[in-house]
Design a protein around this motif. Structure first.
Motif, short mmCIF file in Angstrom:
data_model
loop_
_atom_site.label_atom_id
_atom_site.label_comp_id
_atom_site.label_asym_id
_atom_site.label_seq_id
_atom_site.Cartn_x
_atom_site.Cartn_y
_atom_site.Cartn_z
N GLU A 1 4.05 2.53 -20.33
CA GLU A 1 3.38 2.08 -19.72
C GLU A 1 3.44 1.24 -19.21
O GLU A 1 2.55 0.99 -17.69
CB GLU A 1 2.17 1.64 -20.66
N ALA A 2 4.47 0.04 -18.43
CA ALA A 2 4.58 -1.20 -17.66
C ALA A 2 5.53 -0.07 -17.17
O ALA A 2 5.02 -0.27 -15.87
CB ALA A 2 4.98 -1.61 -18.65
N GLY A 3 6.34 0.70 -17.13
CA GLY A 3 6.90 2.01 -16.64
C GLY A 3 5.57 2.72 -15.56
O GLY A 3 6.12 3.03 -14.63
N GLY B 1 3.72 2.27 -7.19
CA GLY B 1 4.55 2.85 -6.30
C GLY B 1 6.14 2.10 -6.18
O GLY B 1 7.23 2.20 -5.77
N ASN B 2 6.07 1.06 -6.92
CA ASN B 2 7.37 0.61 -7.46
C ASN B 2 8.22 1.57 -8.43
O ASN B 2 8.35 1.58 -9.69
CB ASN B 2 7.08 -0.74 -8.29
N ILE B 3 8.95 1.81 -7.76
CA ILE B 3 10.13 3.46 -8.75
C ILE B 3 10.64 2.85 -9.33
O ILE B 3 11.17 2.76 -10.40
CB ILE B 3 10.76 4.93 -7.72
N ALA B 4 11.62 1.47 -8.86
CA ALA B 4 12.57 0.67 -9.04
C ALA B 4 12.50 0.06 -10.70
O ALA B 4 13.44 -0.20 -11.58
CB ALA B 4 13.11 -0.15 -8.12
N ASP B 5 11.15 -0.63 -10.81
CA ASP B 5 10.22 -1.15 -11.69
C ASP B 5 10.27 -0.30 -12.84
O ASP B 5 10.44 -0.29 -13.89
CB ASP B 5 9.71 -2.27 -11.56
N ALA B 6 10.03 0.35 -12.21
CA ALA B 6 8.76 1.83 -13.52
C ALA B 6 10.38 2.52 -13.86
O ALA B 6 10.90 2.14 -15.11
CB ALA B 6 8.81 2.68 -13.01
N LYS B 7 11.25 2.70 -13.10
CA LYS B 7 12.55 3.01 -13.80
C LYS B 7 13.11 2.51 -15.07
O LYS B 7 13.99 2.69 -15.85
CB LYS B 7 13.46 3.74 -13.13
N ALA B 8 13.14 1.25 -15.11
CA ALA B 8 13.85 -0.50 -15.20
C ALA B 8 12.79 -0.68 -16.60
O ALA B 8 13.62 -0.33 -18.35
CB ALA B 8 14.11 -1.30 -14.68
N LEU C 1 11.61 11.90 -20.51
CA LEU C 1 11.45 12.85 -19.80
C LEU C 1 11.07 12.08 -18.15
O LEU C 1 10.94 13.24 -16.98
CB LEU C 1 9.93 13.34 -19.84
N ALA C 2 10.31 10.81 -17.19
CA ALA C 2 9.50 10.12 -16.86
C ALA C 2 10.92 10.14 -15.65
O ALA C 2 10.69 9.96 -14.82
CB ALA C 2 9.02 9.10 -16.84
N LEU C 3 11.71 9.84 -16.74
CA LEU C 3 13.01 9.40 -15.88
C LEU C 3 14.02 10.86 -15.68
O LEU C 3 14.40 10.12 -14.17
CB LEU C 3 13.74 8.70 -16.48
N GLN C 4 13.84 11.47 -16.15
CA GLN C 4 14.11 12.85 -15.87
C GLN C 4 13.31 13.10 -14.31
O GLN C 4 14.49 13.70 -13.08
CB GLN C 4 14.25 13.64 -16.36
N SER C 5 12.07 13.14 -14.05
CA SER C 5 10.92 13.44 -13.55
C SER C 5 10.70 12.61 -12.43
O SER C 5 10.46 13.01 -10.93
CB SER C 5 9.91 13.99 -13.78
N GLY C 6 10.60 10.87 -12.14
CA GLY C 6 10.81 10.41 -11.52
C GLY C 6 9.19 10.18 -11.19
O GLY C 6 8.62 9.13 -10.74
N GLU C 7 8.57 10.68 -12.34
CA GLU C 7 7.30 10.00 -12.38
C GLU C 7 6.64 10.06 -14.11
O GLU C 7 6.96 11.47 -14.75
CB GLU C 7 6.14 10.64 -10.89
N ALA C 8 5.51 8.97 -13.77
CA ALA C 8 4.98 9.54 -14.89
C ALA C 8 4.00 10.45 -15.60
O ALA C 8 3.39 11.34 -14.06
CB ALA C 8 3.95 7.91 -15.54
N PRO C 9 3.14 11.24 -16.29
CA PRO C 9 2.65 11.70 -16.20
C PRO C 9 1.17 11.84 -15.79
O PRO C 9 0.74 11.10 -15.69
CB PRO C 9 2.32 12.13 -18.11
N VAL C 10 0.46 12.71 -15.27
CA VAL C 10 -1.07 12.31 -14.90
C VAL C 10 -1.90 11.65 -16.08
O VAL C 10 -2.61 11.23 -15.56
CB VAL C 10 -1.52 13.29 -14.16
N LYS C 11 -2.16 11.95 -17.16
CA LYS C 11 -2.73 12.03 -18.25
C LYS C 11 -1.85 11.29 -19.05
O LYS C 11 -1.68 12.49 -19.67
CB LYS C 11 -4.09 12.53 -18.53
N PRO C 12 -1.07 10.21 -19.28
CA PRO C 12 -0.21 10.33 -20.54
C PRO C 12 -1.08 10.38 -21.82
O PRO C 12 -2.77 9.38 -21.95
CB PRO C 12 0.60 8.95 -20.15
#
Length: 254
Positions: free
Chosen positions: A207-209, A216-223, A243-254
């Motif tokens: 969830e922190a990611g 908009g902080n993708i570096a912190d998200a990936k970490a 999955l989020a690391l592969q796509s580069g973004e979180a699901p719209v509704k986790p």
């Protein structure tokens, strides 16, 4: 004739057995609840037989537990609700717990409106500790999300974290809902509280990611997603983070 009179006199002096004590009820309830975990079908039979024998609220509570163990959610909710109503009429302290159990059974059975009504009943009664009240507000918030009352759920989670500030789940759910409602300052504050209480929880890292990605902080998200994926790769949170690391973004509704 004398034999018949003697038999009648003997029968008249038979003393009926004393009703079970509260300690005996409690012990049988514990045995029935344990049986519900091992063999819920047998526990249902045991609870019904106990109810016929005068088991009262404790027997009905065990029946609801056994029905829930078999995922008979509507039946379990109805059993708990009926017992809770009678307990409330009799001013029994069991009423609070029975309403909580009714709400959780309804929530598990995908009846969030019914669940909220049960939780409201529990909150209206005396006898709830702060910890128990916090749990009810947390569960009521989950029901609120399911009926799409996000503001109500947000208020419930604020109350839950105030009453039980050391429960990381309350802060995690508060962070998740705040992100969904685009309240990122609250989301960041809540997820920091959750992480401080449970630093190795993969769900919190995931969830922190998500919150970092939403800002908009993708570096912190990936970490954060990497921490979640590496900490518990087989968990739901770990898999979602991968999955989020592969796509580069979180699901719209986790």
């Amino acid at each position: 004739m004398f034999a018949l009179l003697a038999a009648a006199a003997a029968a008249a002096t038979v003393v009926p057995p004393a009703p079970p004590s509260q300690a005996e009820h409690s012990a049988r309830g514990q045995r029935c609840a344990a049986l519900a975990k091992r063999d819920p079908a047998r526990a249902i039979d045991e609870a019904r037989a106990w109810g016929i024998a005068g088991g009262g609220m404790a027997a009905r509570q065990c029946l609801g537990i056994a029905q829930a163990a078999q995922e008979q959610w509507p039946a379990a909710a109805a059993t708990f609700e009926g017992a809770a109503k009678d307990a409330q009429i009799g001013q029994s302290p069991m009423a609070v717990v029975l309403w909580m159990q009714a709400g959780n059974a309804a929530l598990a059975g995908d009846e969030p409106a019914r669940a909220r009504a049960a939780f409201d009943k529990a909150l209206s009664l005396p006898g709830l500790s702060n910890e128990m009240k916090g749990e009810v507000y947390l569960d009521r918030a989950r029901a609120g999300v399911d009926v799409n009352d996000l503001p109500g759920a947000k208020a419930d989670l604020a109350e839950a974290t105030k009453l039980v500030p050391t429960d990381p789940l309350g802060w995690l759910l508060r962070a998740n809902l705040a992100r969904r409602m685009n309240d990122l300052p609250l989301a960041f504050s809540a997820i920091r509280q959750a992480a401080a209480l449970s630093p190795s929880d993969p769900s919190i890292a995931y969830e922190a990611g998500n919150i970092a990605a939403a800002s908009g902080n993708i570096a912190d998200a990936k970490a954060a997603w990497t921490r979640a994926a590496q900490t518990a790769p087989e968990s739901n949170a770990g898999k979602a983070a991968a999955l989020a690391l592969q796509s580069g973004e979180a699901p719209v509704k986790p």
